[in-house]
Design a protein around this motif. Sequence first.
Motif, mmCIF file in Angstrom:
data_model
loop_
_atom_site.group_PDB
_atom_site.id
_atom_site.type_symbol
_atom_site.label_atom_id
_atom_site.label_comp_id
_atom_site.label_asym_id
_atom_site.label_seq_id
_atom_site.Cartn_x
_atom_site.Cartn_y
_atom_site.Cartn_z
ATOM 1 N N PRO A 91 0.826 -1.204 0.000
ATOM 2 C CA PRO A 91 0.000 0.000 0.000
ATOM 3 C C PRO A 91 0.863 1.259 0.000
ATOM 4 O O PRO A 91 1.962 1.275 0.535
ATOM 5 N N ALA A 92 0.333 2.289 -0.590
ATOM 6 C CA ALA A 92 1.026 3.583 -0.587
ATOM 7 C C ALA A 92 0.972 4.154 0.829
ATOM 8 O O ALA A 92 0.063 3.871 1.596
ATOM 9 N N ASP A 93 1.967 4.933 1.159
ATOM 10 C CA ASP A 93 1.971 5.557 2.484
ATOM 11 C C ASP A 93 0.822 6.558 2.565
ATOM 12 O O ASP A 93 0.802 7.550 1.848
ATOM 13 N N VAL A 94 -0.121 6.242 3.419
ATOM 14 C CA VAL A 94 -1.298 7.086 3.581
ATOM 15 C C VAL A 94 -1.386 7.471 5.048
ATOM 16 O O VAL A 94 -1.261 6.622 5.937
ATOM 17 N N VAL B 294 -3.039 8.220 8.454
ATOM 18 C CA VAL B 294 -4.237 7.728 9.119
ATOM 19 C C VAL B 294 -4.644 8.741 10.177
ATOM 20 O O VAL B 294 -3.813 9.207 10.957
ATOM 21 N N GLU C 41 -8.884 -0.526 3.712
ATOM 22 C CA GLU C 41 -8.352 0.829 3.764
ATOM 23 C C GLU C 41 -7.400 0.973 4.947
ATOM 24 O O GLU C 41 -7.571 0.293 5.965
ATOM 25 N N PRO C 42 -6.411 1.857 4.857
ATOM 26 C CA PRO C 42 -5.488 2.063 5.981
ATOM 27 C C PRO C 42 -6.203 2.421 7.284
ATOM 28 O O PRO C 42 -5.794 1.974 8.358
#
Length: 179
Positions: A66-69, A71, A164-165
């Motif tokens: 996953p892309a760095d998102v 939170v 989802e993150p």
Amino acid sequence: MSKTLIPFATDDMSALARSLVRQLEERERPPGHVEMLNLLARARGFRSFQALRASQMAERQLSQPPADVAVDYVLVRRLLRYFDQQGRLRTWPGKHSHRRPCLWMTWMALPPRTAMSEREVDGHIREVASLGDHVLLRREMVDAGWLMRTPDGREYRRVELRPEPLAMALREQLGRRSA
């Protein structure tokens, strides 16, 4: 237009051959190209070649990191109030933006790549939700496209997706709470 390669492997060649023979015996004439793809997919346990392809594509997407998102942990803390100390969903959020992360917790409890009856799905939902309306949660997952069912409603399958993150952060916090 480039074609996407769909890998095809089986753990039990004998079961695959038996399934193909049975399906071919039921036919009056040899299958065409698309019909043969569907026969092979059904022999592997999928509804159709499209279902096999969708599963392969989802698996590829899930294997990508996953892309760095960022939170929103303030929101995670707010979401925790919908769950009891054992991590079971106890109330359905009034805010739509709170429902989706909570629904992910229910989706994660469903077994992957498993055909289930409505009763089995309801049993899994009841294990992780004590709000008393398992039908609402099942319907929400079907409407969101996270849970597929046959037109007659006899068989359900979890659609493989990457949570989802925010949902993963919520799951982590719920795990800490019940440990």
